[in-house]
Design an enzyme around this catalytic site. Structure first.
Site, PDB file in Angstrom:
ATOM      1  N   HIS A   1      46.929  56.737  88.987  1.00 59.59           N
ATOM      2  CA  HIS A   1      48.176  57.088  89.688  1.00 59.59           C
ATOM      3  C   HIS A   1      47.820  57.945  90.901  1.00 59.59           C
ATOM      4  O   HIS A   1      46.898  58.769  90.836  1.00 59.59           O
ATOM      5  CB  HIS A   1      49.123  57.841  88.749  1.00 59.59           C
ATOM      6  CG  HIS A   1      50.493  57.966  89.315  1.00 59.59           C
ATOM      7  ND1 HIS A   1      50.806  58.896  90.284  1.00 59.59           N
ATOM      8  CD2 HIS A   1      51.624  57.251  89.085  1.00 59.59           C
ATOM      9  CE1 HIS A   1      52.084  58.753  90.613  1.00 59.59           C
ATOM     10  NE2 HIS A   1      52.610  57.761  89.893  1.00 59.59           N
TER      11      HIS A   1
ATOM     12  N   SER B   1      60.462  55.339  94.340  1.00 59.26           N
ATOM     13  CA  SER B   1      61.905  55.469  94.588  1.00 59.26           C
ATOM     14  C   SER B   1      62.720  54.257  94.151  1.00 59.26           C
ATOM     15  O   SER B   1      63.717  53.912  94.785  1.00 59.26           O
ATOM     16  CB  SER B   1      62.165  55.795  96.065  1.00 59.26           C
ATOM     17  OG  SER B   1      61.608  57.060  96.374  1.00 59.26           O
TER      18      SER B   1
ATOM     19  N   GLU C   1      52.141  51.338  94.460  1.00 58.25           N
ATOM     20  CA  GLU C   1      53.017  52.490  94.702  1.00 58.25           C
ATOM     21  C   GLU C   1      52.632  53.157  96.017  1.00 58.25           C
ATOM     22  O   GLU C   1      51.680  53.961  96.052  1.00 58.25           O
ATOM     23  CB  GLU C   1      52.874  53.511  93.567  1.00 58.25           C
ATOM     24  CG  GLU C   1      53.247  52.973  92.200  1.00 58.25           C
ATOM     25  CD  GLU C   1      53.667  54.081  91.246  1.00 58.25           C
ATOM     26  OE1 GLU C   1      54.781  53.994  90.726  1.00 58.25           O
ATOM     27  OE2 GLU C   1      52.903  55.046  91.058  1.00 58.25           O
TER      28      GLU C   1
ATOM     29  N   GLY D   1      59.039  59.546  94.954  1.00 57.94           N
ATOM     30  CA  GLY D   1      59.873  60.747  94.850  1.00 57.94           C
ATOM     31  C   GLY D   1      60.545  61.154  96.151  1.00 57.94           C
ATOM     32  O   GLY D   1      61.053  62.261  96.267  1.00 57.94           O
TER      33      GLY D   1
ATOM     34  N   GLY E   1      59.618  56.405  88.309  1.00 61.81           N
ATOM     35  CA  GLY E   1      59.429  57.817  87.998  1.00 61.81           C
ATOM     36  C   GLY E   1      60.756  58.480  87.663  1.00 61.81           C
ATOM     37  O   GLY E   1      61.316  58.283  86.588  1.00 61.81           O
ATOM     38  N   GLY E   2      61.285  59.232  88.636  1.00 64.35           N
ATOM     39  CA  GLY E   2      62.489  60.050  88.433  1.00 64.35           C
ATOM     40  C   GLY E   2      63.647  59.324  87.749  1.00 64.35           C
ATOM     41  O   GLY E   2      64.290  59.891  86.857  1.00 64.35           O
TER      42      GLY E   2
ATOM     43  N   ASN F   1      57.650  56.114  84.027  1.00 62.82           N
ATOM     44  CA  ASN F   1      56.612  57.148  84.004  1.00 62.82           C
ATOM     45  C   ASN F   1      57.283  58.516  84.080  1.00 62.82           C
ATOM     46  O   ASN F   1      57.796  58.900  85.128  1.00 62.82           O
ATOM     47  CB  ASN F   1      55.672  56.920  85.200  1.00 62.82           C
ATOM     48  CG  ASN F   1      54.631  58.012  85.335  1.00 62.82           C
ATOM     49  OD1 ASN F   1      54.478  58.852  84.450  1.00 62.82           O
ATOM     50  ND2 ASN F   1      53.902  58.009  86.451  1.00 62.82           N
ATOM     51  N   TRP F   2      57.267  59.222  82.982  1.00 66.37           N
ATOM     52  CA  TRP F   2      57.958  60.521  82.931  1.00 66.37           C
ATOM     53  C   TRP F   2      57.172  61.654  83.591  1.00 66.37           C
ATOM     54  O   TRP F   2      57.673  62.760  83.736  1.00 66.37           O
ATOM     55  CB  TRP F   2      58.266  60.878  81.461  1.00 66.37           C
ATOM     56  CG  TRP F   2      59.528  60.232  80.966  1.00 66.37           C
ATOM     57  CD1 TRP F   2      60.075  59.059  81.417  1.00 66.37           C
ATOM     58  CD2 TRP F   2      60.409  60.723  79.961  1.00 66.37           C
ATOM     59  NE1 TRP F   2      61.243  58.797  80.739  1.00 66.37           N
ATOM     60  CE2 TRP F   2      61.473  59.795  79.835  1.00 66.37           C
ATOM     61  CE3 TRP F   2      60.403  61.852  79.140  1.00 66.37           C
ATOM     62  CZ2 TRP F   2      62.517  59.972  78.926  1.00 66.37           C
ATOM     63  CZ3 TRP F   2      61.449  62.019  78.236  1.00 66.37           C
ATOM     64  CH2 TRP F   2      62.494  61.094  78.141  1.00 66.37           C
ATOM     65  N   LYS F   3      55.918  61.383  83.947  1.00 69.97           N
ATOM     66  CA  LYS F   3      55.091  62.415  84.593  1.00 69.97           C
ATOM     67  C   LYS F   3      55.139  63.710  83.758  1.00 69.97           C
ATOM     68  O   LYS F   3      55.195  63.633  82.542  1.00 69.97           O
ATOM     69  CB  LYS F   3      55.536  62.621  86.045  1.00 69.97           C
ATOM     70  CG  LYS F   3      55.597  61.277  86.803  1.00 69.97           C
ATOM     71  CD  LYS F   3      55.803  61.434  88.276  1.00 69.97           C
ATOM     72  CE  LYS F   3      55.848  60.047  88.925  1.00 69.97           C
ATOM     73  NZ  LYS F   3      55.940  60.098  90.367  1.00 69.97           N
TER      74      LYS F   3
ATOM     75  N   GLU G   1      49.070  60.495  92.043  1.00 62.60           N
ATOM     76  CA  GLU G   1      49.106  61.938  91.771  1.00 62.60           C
ATOM     77  C   GLU G   1      47.799  62.390  91.108  1.00 62.60           C
ATOM     78  O   GLU G   1      47.355  63.520  91.296  1.00 62.60           O
ATOM     79  CB  GLU G   1      50.338  62.279  90.922  1.00 62.60           C
ATOM     80  CG  GLU G   1      51.598  62.217  91.781  1.00 62.60           C
ATOM     81  CD  GLU G   1      52.861  61.805  91.052  1.00 62.60           C
ATOM     82  OE1 GLU G   1      52.889  61.837  89.811  1.00 62.60           O
ATOM     83  OE2 GLU G   1      53.836  61.438  91.746  1.00 62.60           O
TER      84      GLU G   1
END
Ligand code: 13P
Length: 252
Positions: A99, A215, A169, A175, A236-237, A13-15, A101
């Protein structure tokens, strides 16, 4: 639980990251996936602005694409929103909904998430439905209650192992570099499996994939991915760079 384990899925997921130039990173990922041939499905969820560009890059590759969110309606006066049909039209096979977020930044409730998941089905895509507790809920011992409630209220009628993936999640792990212990992950995923079987029946509930997210990186992927009822990861990251993401895929 009896039966074959579902084929794992690892999705990146590149957000809100990525520009047209990022297609170099996507191309590097495809190359790495073709060479390593991991025993899992691989998906990228770039921002909608570069979805069709990535779709061209990923054509004739095993790497599939997903959107990060969609509106519940097919079309209409919703400035700035994108329908599931638009996401599909841009080249996606799936779409993330709910999600944390989105739930936090845009006040989306599980009822909203369910409507979005229905829209994803309507467009002929697979919904990746996210659930997860906050640090406070965890501290209060409410993790299972929270994720169970989110699952029940976000999962549409007609959900099955082909049109739906669940992603657990924990909000506090996203993150932050923090992850639950494998024992904690096992507890939550085992509970989600039980709830899925109760909601969808033994066959469909048993086959529906439950991803872990928060993470995940190359150094912890193998341990997390080998926990019972963990059928892949939502990353993610560490999915932004092909090298890091390939390190995670090496768990399979
Ligand atoms: P990180 O892997 O950056 O913690 O993000 C997880 C996530 O939110 C994926 O959807």
């Amino acid at each position: 639980m009896a039966g074959k384990k579902p084929r794992p899925l690892v999705a990146g997921n590149w957000k809100m990251n990525g520009l047209k130039a990022s297609k170099k990173e996507a191309a590097a990922l495809l190359k790495g996936v073709a060479a390593a041939n991991p025993k899992c499905d691989v998906m990228l969820c770039p921002p909608a602005t570069i979805l069709s560009l990535f779709a061209e890059v990923c054509r004739s590759s095993k790497v599939k694409l997903a959107g990060q969110d969609c509106h519940a309606n097919t079309s209409g006066a919703h400035t700035g929103d994108l329908s599931a049909e638009m996401i599909k039209n841009a080249g996606a096979k799936a779409c993330i909904v709910g999600h944390s977020e989105r739930r936090a930044d845009h006040g989306e409730s599980s009822t909203d998430v369910k409507r979005k998941a229905e829209a994803v089905y309507r467009a002929g895509m697979m919904a990746i439905i996210c659930v997860g507790e906050t640090a406070e809920e965890r501290k209060d011992g409410k993790t299972l209650k929270v994720v169970g409630q989110q699952l029940k209220s976000s999962l549409p009628q007609g959900a099955d192992h082909k049109n739906t993936v669940i992603a657990y999640e924990p909000v506090w792990a996203i993150g932050t570099g923090l992850t639950p212990t494998p024992v904690d992950v096992k507890k939550v995923h085992g509970y989600l499996r039980k709830r899925l079987i109760a909601l969808l029946g033994e066959e469909l509930g048993g086959k529906t994939r439950i991803l872990y997210g928060g993470s995940v990186k190359a150094s912890n992927a193998k341990e997390l991915m080998s926990v019972d009822n963990v059928n892949g990861a939502l990353v993610g990251g560490a999915s932004l760079k092909a090298k890091d993401f390939l390190g995670i895929l090496a768990a399979y």
